[in-house]
Design a protein around this motif. Structure first.
Motif, PDB file in Angstrom:
ATOM      1  N   ALA A   1      48.884  44.260  35.565  1.00  0.00           N
ATOM      2  CA  ALA A   1      49.949  43.265  35.571  1.00  0.00           C
ATOM      3  C   ALA A   1      49.494  42.089  34.721  1.00  0.00           C
ATOM      4  O   ALA A   1      48.308  41.968  34.370  1.00  0.00           O
ATOM      5  N   ASP A   2      50.437  41.215  34.400  1.00  0.00           N
ATOM      6  CA  ASP A   2      50.078  40.020  33.636  1.00  0.00           C
ATOM      7  C   ASP A   2      49.136  39.121  34.428  1.00  0.00           C
ATOM      8  O   ASP A   2      48.189  38.549  33.881  1.00  0.00           O
ATOM      9  N   LYS A   3      49.424  38.973  35.715  1.00  0.00           N
ATOM     10  CA  LYS A   3      48.605  38.143  36.587  1.00  0.00           C
ATOM     11  C   LYS A   3      48.382  38.873  37.905  1.00  0.00           C
ATOM     12  O   LYS A   3      49.127  39.797  38.254  1.00  0.00           O
ATOM     13  N   ALA A   4      47.365  38.429  38.643  1.00  0.00           N
ATOM     14  CA  ALA A   4      47.105  38.966  39.975  1.00  0.00           C
ATOM     15  C   ALA A   4      46.753  37.821  40.904  1.00  0.00           C
ATOM     16  O   ALA A   4      46.114  36.841  40.492  1.00  0.00           O
ATOM     17  N   LEU A   5      47.168  37.935  42.142  1.00  0.00           N
ATOM     18  CA  LEU A   5      46.883  36.934  43.165  1.00  0.00           C
ATOM     19  C   LEU A   5      46.019  37.546  44.250  1.00  0.00           C
ATOM     20  O   LEU A   5      46.384  38.548  44.843  1.00  0.00           O
ATOM     21  N   MET A   6      44.866  36.928  44.505  1.00  0.00           N
ATOM     22  CA  MET A   6      44.034  37.307  45.646  1.00  0.00           C
ATOM     23  C   MET A   6      44.519  36.517  46.854  1.00  0.00           C
ATOM     24  O   MET A   6      44.345  35.310  46.928  1.00  0.00           O
ATOM     25  N   ALA A   7      45.160  37.214  47.778  1.00  0.00           N
ATOM     26  CA  ALA A   7      45.705  36.562  48.974  1.00  0.00           C
ATOM     27  C   ALA A   7      45.226  37.281  50.226  1.00  0.00           C
ATOM     28  O   ALA A   7      45.961  37.416  51.201  1.00  0.00           O
ATOM     29  N   ALA A   8      43.979  37.739  50.177  1.00  0.00           N
ATOM     30  CA  ALA A   8      43.421  38.535  51.278  1.00  0.00           C
ATOM     31  C   ALA A   8      42.597  37.657  52.201  1.00  0.00           C
ATOM     32  O   ALA A   8      41.407  37.861  52.384  1.00  0.00           O
TER      33      ALA A   8
END
Length: 460
Positions: free
Chosen positions: A259-266
């Motif tokens: 993907a263009d960006k990724a979010l770490m929300a773990a």
């Protein structure tokens, strides 16, 4: 180095720390509140408030899209993420300034600097203009938490972001991978989906919102998939990195997605390492959460409230704990900290609300459980918005003669508005005969709550 003495020192000016400072100062305690960054903590500056401001500013979009499907609306809505950020930033700046003013006028000494323990009764604060040694009679730790990271899954601020990074984006990405199916991941996914971003969400546990009822999670997942989200559950991630093409996620089985960006929300981690709690005799677990007893006490004359003690990572939990500790310090209570009915919400177009226990939690305690439920499709307000997906579910435990209410959960558009009334009902452990002790206004979403409570009981 200056040397100051206080009745109470508080570390962390988030919801818990600020509440404790105001209550203590009002009771005449000489109080210092130490904050290393901005007043208001994560909630005001990088969490609850900015995310809800952005969600609120775009809330009309999914409702208009529904009306477009019904051919009751046409045209396009053009959103400006940059303009929303400007409005959000002005609000947060003003709120932060008002909070500092309120604290100062209450008599709290607000100190900006990094605190660490020097001993069982002393704290050193490193400030821009030098350092101070604070001696305290009592201390409240309200240092909060920060985004968690794991080996191979470390946000770099480029294409792999944590929750604070993503709130600084002024241009929505075309595609976004979210690792973590809890509140942060779902709310950020909902926000960027409104800008047309293609959302892929990955959760290692068997379903999204892992702490919630499985039926709630299933309904939410189906709704998100219908809206075009790609959902991976029960899949663990080996690595998440930035490369020349954007963000690259590799699963443990070797397959990969981009993907263009990724979010770490773990999840979140406690902000305790720099405090050197061991110097004050404070115990922590393996991840750094402060260990507390039944009185929220971490060591002699030291208490821990909010995220930092790892009990419940919610702003309103921190405030509730702070009020209790100050009451205890004032001699107004000698009782253990109660186990309150804790409300929680995931916000967005398709919301999740829960207060009290799930059926699974009660069953694990050996309690006989029944449930009752009602679909939002039968509610006039949900129908009027065209947002009929979801339901309300009540959890009943066997009582003396008749079942008593032990939990309420819901998913669907606007269900967070049910949380106050639902919490009162569960806190008071209503029985079936109490359902119509109050009048439910018509037409409101509250009637879905009434319908769920009145529905036939089923086995859990």
């Amino acid at each position: 180095m200056t040397h100051e003495q206080y009745d109470l020192v508080i570390i962390g000016a988030g919801p818990g720390g600020s509440r404790a400072a105001l209550d203590a100062a009002a009771a005449g305690m000489r109080t210092a509140l130490v904050e290393k960054a901005d007043a208001g903590g994560t909630c005001l500056n990088w969490g609850c408030i900015p995310t809800k401001f952005l969600l609120g500013g775009t809330a009309a979009v999914p409702l208009l899209q529904i009306q477009k499907k019904y051919k009751a609306a046409g045209g396009d809505v053009h959103l400006s993420l940059a303009a929303l950020h400007q409005r959000k930033d002005r609000f947060i700046k003003g709120t932060r300034q008002n909070l500092v003013k309120q604290l100062t006028q209450a008599g709290v000494n607000f100190i900006t600097g990094a605190a660490s323990f020097a001993g069982p009764r002393t704290v050193v604060v490193e400030k821009e203009d030098g350092s101070s040694l604070l001696e305290f009679e009592n201390l409240i730790l309200a240092a909060g938490s920060e985004p968690a990271s794991f080996p191979g899954l470390i946000p770099d601020g480029n294409c792999v972001l944590h929750s604070s990074h993503i709130l600084q984006l002024e241009t929505p990405p075309q595609s976004l991978i979210i690792v973590g199916g809890g509140a942060i991941g779902l709310e950020m996914g909902d926000l960027f989906a409104r800008f047309g971003t293609q959302i892929t969400i990955v959760e290692a546990l068997p379903h999204l919102v892992p702490a919630e009822d499985g039926d709630i999670a299933d309904a939410l997942t189906k709704a998100l998939k219908r809206e075009g989200w790609t959902v991976h559950t029960g899949r663990r991630v080996r690595s998440l990195v930035t490369d020349e093409e954007g963000a690259l996620l590799t699963f443990e089985d070797g397959t990969a997605i981009r993907a263009d960006k990724a979010l770490m929300a773990a999840g979140r981690s406690p902000a305790t390492a720099a405090l050197h709690p061991e110097k004050a005799g404070i115990m922590t677990d393996g991840r750094g959460w402060i260990s507390t007893d039944n009185f929220l006490q971490a060591a002699e004359n030291i208490y821990a409230v909010g995220d930092v003690n790892g009990r419940t990572l919610l702003a309103h939990a921190a405030e509730h704990q702070a009020r209790y500790v100050v009451s205890r310090l004032r001699g107004l209570t000698a009782a253990e900290y109660p186990a309150p009915v804790m409300p929680s919400c995931v916000y967005g177009h398709m919301e999740v609300m829960r207060t009290g226990a799930t059926a699974k939690e009660l069953t694990a305690q050996g309690i006989s459980v029944s449930v009752s439920r009602a679909p939002l499709a039968s509610n006039a307000i949900a129908q009027s918005c065209g947002a009929t997906q979801g339901f309300v579910k009540a959890v009943w435990a066997a009582g003396n003669g008749t079942p008593e209410l032990r939990g309420i959960a819901a998913t669907g558009h606007g269900v967070s508005h049910l949380v106050g009334l639902a919490t009162v009902m569960v806190q008071q452990r209503w029985r079936r005969e109490n359902i119509h002790d109050i009048i439910y206004a018509h037409p409101t979403l509250d009637e879905a709550l009434e319908a769920a409570l009145s529905a036939p009981l089923e086995n859990a």
